[in-house]
Write a protein that holds these residues in place. Structure first.
Motif, PDB file in Angstrom:
ATOM      1  N   VAL A  34       0.801  -1.359  -0.026  1.00  0.00           N
ATOM      2  CA  VAL A  34       0.050  -0.072  -0.063  1.00  0.00           C
ATOM      3  C   VAL A  34       0.693   1.110   0.180  1.00  0.00           C
ATOM      4  N   VAL A  35       1.718   1.433   0.676  1.00  0.00           N
ATOM      5  CA  VAL A  35       2.731   2.534   0.932  1.00  0.00           C
ATOM      6  C   VAL A  35       3.447   2.697  -0.448  1.00  0.00           C
ATOM      7  N   ALA A  36       4.159   1.601  -1.115  1.00  0.00           N
ATOM      8  CA  ALA A  36       4.819   1.932  -2.307  1.00  0.00           C
ATOM      9  C   ALA A  36       3.938   2.308  -3.314  1.00  0.00           C
ATOM     10  N   SER A  37       2.526   1.978  -3.252  1.00  0.00           N
ATOM     11  CA  SER A  37       1.542   2.268  -4.411  1.00  0.00           C
ATOM     12  C   SER A  37       0.745   3.662  -4.237  1.00  0.00           C
ATOM     13  N   GLN A  38       0.898   4.308  -3.197  1.00  0.00           N
ATOM     14  CA  GLN A  38       0.019   5.481  -2.777  1.00  0.00           C
ATOM     15  C   GLN A  38       0.918   6.726  -2.858  1.00  0.00           C
ATOM     16  N   ALA A  39       0.139   7.792  -3.069  1.00  0.00           N
ATOM     17  CA  ALA A  39       0.526   9.279  -2.984  1.00  0.00           C
ATOM     18  C   ALA A  39       0.989   9.618  -1.619  1.00  0.00           C
TER      19      ALA A  39
END
Length: 584
Positions: free
Chosen positions: A574-579
């Motif tokens: 999630v963190v790697a994919s989010q803004a």
């Protein structure tokens, strides 16, 4: 469960075959050089991008260029279908991470979504024909393209916006003269028609005054008809492929329209029909690699658990003392429905309280997911505790039956070893991605779901979210193994059951949301287009979580290892994919 070397070999084969296939397609079998570039904007914000340079292009032999920009909470990889096809046709392609996305500096939405800096950088490339530059952007990437076109009106020749619009969220209003030669690709089932064009039903954008103003007509817009004059820079065309908003990334038709438009409006590319597309094989390759990582979970857990630091964690399965008969179905329905029912109302609580991105919780979407997870987990824990105290305890059930303890004693050392085992498993998975990235320059992904390496900043951000997500998955594990698991289930049956229990709620949610849209109306809850799309990613995440829970519980007999692996893995993804919305 015991370590099976065949599973390890199979996983490694999938990783190699998938990574190699994706790399070959991404580079057109060596005919396109793909590299990573970083450049600073006027205020020092660093943008990261992939640069695709076809073979034979040089300062002496410049080629036309295209900037391909992704949308909100994506990264440059989601534009790879467009980038691969443009580069195959001889275009130099620059695919940036927008500000606050991927490996570009935060915060999101700044610097014209990164579009201004990216176009300025493209203008510095001497191997790009500066008289033939095109802009292509999806959703918020369309706004980035339009903002850049507004700031540098003479720096581009044509533009394609996919699932986007003029005059929205900072993008300038379109007129008969601006922007130059624009193709609007807006899908028949685009979830954002109200935001983008002010109409609830996507196909009705043809009737909007905003689009008519852009096309310089008072009549309803006719799809595929070219309005204006390409030679004068006033050409306009509308295309409406039969896909959804994120479906533009995965659409032969949508990508083909972009190819066609640049073929008509830019000079110097190779003659290759728009129907000739190979990008899907890159998606197949990264999917195969993703499956390889998933398969790797099984030998990683079983092999590490047999090593001396963790051998004490390998225990027999506790006897289940779970719901039976009709009660099991009631519990299963509550378990699978509760997260889906609470997703939309709970995710908005942090916004309602006025929470702003901070150094502690720097990603707004991730924070919303965290709040939803904690509140849903709390409700689940209360319901489970009431069931245990009022019903199950009276029949002899103890916390040992739920995998919370070994016997009647709770041992902190066992929980700590479970955490170290989980960390070791995540280390194996992360190392596999490091190797695939190093040798093949791809990640694990399919469509909008991706498993990416964390940047140093994202790793720091992940530390803030990992504890809440681990707590959530401990509760999920207790309910899943303690209330719903049956003693007679085989591994395969338990795996399928866990997958359905964790996933069906989101499947039903998406079905309810999309059915009215596909029948010619709007989403069932029309106000939630973004989170409806986000919900898609819960399907693969929960499938992976089901495998982790099943394997780890059968190896350790406790809930902690599986919960920690899932908590860390979901935080990573999630963190790697989010803004990122906070400027550090």
């Amino acid at each position: 469960m015991q370590f099976n070397p065949k599973a390890l070999i199979f996983a490694l084969i999938l990783l190699f075959v998938g990574g190699f296939l994706a790399h070959q397609v991404q580079t057109s079998a060596g005919n396109v050089k793909v590299s990573h570039v970083r450049f600073a904007g006027n205020d020092g914000v660093i943008t990261h991008a992939r640069l695709y340079v076809p073979k034979g292009v040089s300062n002496e032999n410049p080629a036309p260029g295209i900037i391909a920009t992704h949308g909100y909470i994506n990264s440059n990889e989601t534009q790879s279908g467009f980038a691969i096809e443009f580069a195959r046709r001889g275009y130099v392609v620059l695919a940036p991470d927008q500000t606050g996305h991927g490996y570009s500096d935060p915060a999101a939405f700044t610097n014209g979504f990164g579009g201004i800096d990216t176009l300025a950088y493209m203008k510095t490339l001497s191997f790009v024909d500066q008289d033939n530059i095109g802009l292509e952007g999806h959703s918020m990437g369309g706004w980035a393209s339009l903002v850049a076109a507004g700031v540098y009106p003479d720096a581009y020749k044509s533009i394609v916006i996919e699932g986007s619009s003029t005059g929205t969220f900072g993008a300038p209003e379109g007129t008969a003269q601006w922007p130059r030669n624009i193709a609007v690709v807006f899908s028949k089932y685009d979830e954002f028609s109200a935001l983008m064009w002010g109409v609830e039903v996507p196909t009705e954008i043809t009737k909007t005054e905003k689009l008519k103003k852009l096309f310089n007509t008072e009549e309803d817009i006719v799809p595929r008809k070219i309005y204006g004059d390409i030679s004068l820079g006033t050409a306009r065309v509308l295309h409406q492929p039969a896909v959804t908003h994120p479906g533009d990334h995965f659409s032969h038709e949508a990508i083909g329209y972009a190819i066609d438009w640049f073929d008509q409006t830019l000079d110097g590319a190779n003659a290759l029909p728009a129907s000739d597309q190979v990008w899907i094989w890159k998606e197949i390759g990264t999917l195969i690699a993703l499956l390889g990582m998933v398969v790797l979970i099984v030998p990683a857990v079983t092999a590490l658990a047999e090593r001396s630091p963790f051998k004490s964690l390998t225990n027999a399965l506790p006897k289940a003392h779970a719901l039976q008969g009709a009660g099991w179905w009631v519990g299963a329905i509550i378990f699978t429905a509760l997260p889906a029912i609470t997703l939309f109302p709970f995710k908005g609580i942090s916004e309602g309280l006025g929470w702003q991105a901070s150094a502690l919780f720097a990603q707004n979407i991730t924070t919303q997911v965290m709040v939803w997870a904690l509140l849903t987990g709390l409700i689940s824990l209360v319901l489970f505790s009431l069931w245990h105290l009022l019903v199950n305890k009276k029949t002899g059930a103890t916390v040992a039956n739920y995998g919370i303890t070994l016997g009647q004693s709770f041992k902190v050392a066992q929980v700590f070893r479970s955490f170290l085992l989980a960390l070791s498993v995540i280390g194996v998975l992360y190392s596999s991605l490091l190797l695939v990235d190093f040798f093949f320059d791809v990640d694990y992904r399919i469509w909008v779901f991706g498993v990416k390496l964390l940047s140093p900043l994202q790793f720091k951000i992940a530390l803030s979210y990992v504890v809440p997500f681990c707590l959530f998955f401990i509760v999920v594990a207790v309910v899943l193994h303690g209330q719903l698991r049956q003693n007679h289930w085989s591994f395969r049956k338990e795996l399928v059951a866990n997958w359905l229990l964790l996933s069906v709620g989101y499947m039903v949610l998406l079905t309810v949301q999309y059915l009215p849209l596909f029948l010619g109306g709007t989403l069932f809850i029309a106000a939630e287009p973004l989170w409806t799309i986000i919900a898609f990613q819960f399907i693969p995440l929960m499938a992976i979580a089901a495998l982790v829970f099943t394997v780890a519980y059968r190896v350790t007999g406790q809930v902690y290892t599986g919960a920690f692996i899932n908590g860390m893995f979901i935080t990573w993804v999630v963190v790697a994919s989010q803004a990122t919305h906070f400027v550090f």
